[in-house]
Design an enzyme around this catalytic site. Structure first.
Site, PDB file in Angstrom:
ATOM      1  CE  LYS A 137      16.442  -2.160  17.898  1.00 60.25           C
ATOM      2  NZ  LYS A 137      17.162  -1.543  16.442  1.00 60.25           N
TER       3      LYS A 137
ATOM      4  CG  HIS B  81      21.488   1.452  19.299  1.00 62.29           C
ATOM      5  ND1 HIS B  81      21.115   1.414  18.705  1.00 62.29           N
ATOM      6  CD2 HIS B  81      21.211  -0.414  19.116  1.00 62.29           C
ATOM      7  CE1 HIS B  81      19.856   0.465  17.590  1.00 62.29           C
ATOM      8  NE2 HIS B  81      20.802  -0.810  18.860  1.00 62.29           N
TER       9      HIS B  81
ATOM     10  CB  SER C  15      18.320  -8.923  10.426  1.00 55.02           C
ATOM     11  OG  SER C  15      18.326  -7.526  10.034  1.00 55.02           O
TER      12      SER C  15
HETATM   13  P1  13P Z   1      16.829  -5.872  14.845  1.00 50.24           P
HETATM   14  O1  13P Z   1      17.388  -7.299  15.660  1.00 50.24           O
HETATM   15  O2  13P Z   1      15.475  -5.218  15.066  1.00 50.24           O
HETATM   16  O3  13P Z   1      17.930  -5.200  13.428  1.00 50.24           O
HETATM   17  O4  13P Z   1      17.511  -4.507  15.721  1.00 50.24           O
HETATM   18  C1  13P Z   1      19.145  -4.999  16.020  1.00 50.24           C
HETATM   19  C2  13P Z   1      19.456  -4.534  16.904  1.00 50.24           C
HETATM   20  O5  13P Z   1      19.810  -2.529  16.613  1.00 50.24           O
HETATM   21  C3  13P Z   1      19.738  -4.269  18.468  1.00 50.24           C
HETATM   22  O6  13P Z   1      20.421  -3.730  19.841  1.00 50.24           O
END
Ligand code: 13P
Length: 253
Positions: free
Chosen positions: A16, A100, A217
């Site tokens: 991200k 996404h 998660s």
């Molecule tokens: P998390 O693993 O932080 O929940 O994020 C998942 C995600 O959006 C991966 O693209």
């Protein structure tokens, strides 16, 4: 890198909008080193655009692939701020995330735009990871299959059969992203099986080989149980991909 079902197994880190040159260098070197001991799993990281050069440099010769988190639906032209798929290909990217839920929610990306982006990625010879998932309100209203089914259908309608064979899906329930609330392995498997069945109804060959990753998660403590499910071929990892030790445990699961 192939499951008992003959599908590619893959864990992708989605950084991200996190990172800095210093922190990335330590993370990339540790992941590259650790991934050498995990020949069973494909490992990749999707970094912010400015860090793709660093990924290329530090991951060269390692088993870790890299990719981008978004791409333009256009090939070139007056689209200030956008990055085209052929640019990513020229750069050595392997994967591109499209659709996404954060792009859909904060940038108004529609299913049609997401699939147009996937088509540009395929035309450039790269692998799109098409992300889909329902919100908590949609799940509680019993609409999960209707929502992800509709998101998938646009891809099934617009991509050619030979393109579909090169697509990966990621099921990421919006309510599980960054919340610490993961779908149970049974909940995730049920949606993965539903998605695979829907692909199968249109294109049986693609359904057999298409990797479907789970995201939301995923942590060292729950990855093994999720990845043990028949239709879960790996993970798309957010927060836990920023800590090399955690990410490598997940890759090894
Ligand atoms: P998390 O693993 O932080 O929940 O994020 C998942 C995600 O959006 C991966 O693209």
């Amino acid at each position: 890198m192939v499951s008992t079902q003959g599908r590619k197994r893959l864990v992708i880190g989605n950084w991200k909008m996190h990172g800095s040159l210093g922190a990335n260098a330590a993370l990339l070197c540790a992941v590259a080193d650790g991934a050498k001991g995990l020949p069973e799993t494909g490992v990749a990281v999707c970094a912010p655009f400015p860090y793709l050069a660093q990924c290329r440099e530090l991951l060269a010769g390692s088993p870790v692939a890299w990719g981008a988190q978004d791409v333009s639906a256009h090939l070139q032209g007056a689209y200030t701020g956008e990055v085209a798929a052929p640019m990513l290909a020229e750069f050595g990217c392997g994967y591109v995330l499209v659709g996404h839920s954060e792009r859909r929610a904060y940038h108004g990306e529609t299913d049609a735009l997401v699939v147009a982006k996937a088509a540009r990625v395929l035309e450039a010879g790269l692998t799109p990871v098409i992300c889909m998932g329902e919100t908590l309100a949609q799940r509680e209203a019993g609409e999960t299959e209707a929502v992800v089914g509709a998101q998938l259908d646009v891809a099934l309608d617009l991509l050619h059969a030979d393109q579909l064979a090169k697509v990966m899906l990621a099921y990421e329930p919006v309510w599980a992203i960054g919340t610490g609330k993961t779908a149970t392995s049974e909940q995730a498997q049920a949606v993965h099986a539903f998605l695979r069945g829907r692909v199968d109804a249109r294109n049986a060959a693609a359904a057999k080989t298409m990797p479907i990753l789970y995201g939301g998660s995923v942590k060292p403590g729950n990855a093994a149980e999720l990845f043990a499910m028949q239709d879960i071929d790996g993970g798309l990892i957010g927060g836990a991909s920023l800590a090399a030790a955690d990410f490598l445990v997940i890759c090894g699961a």
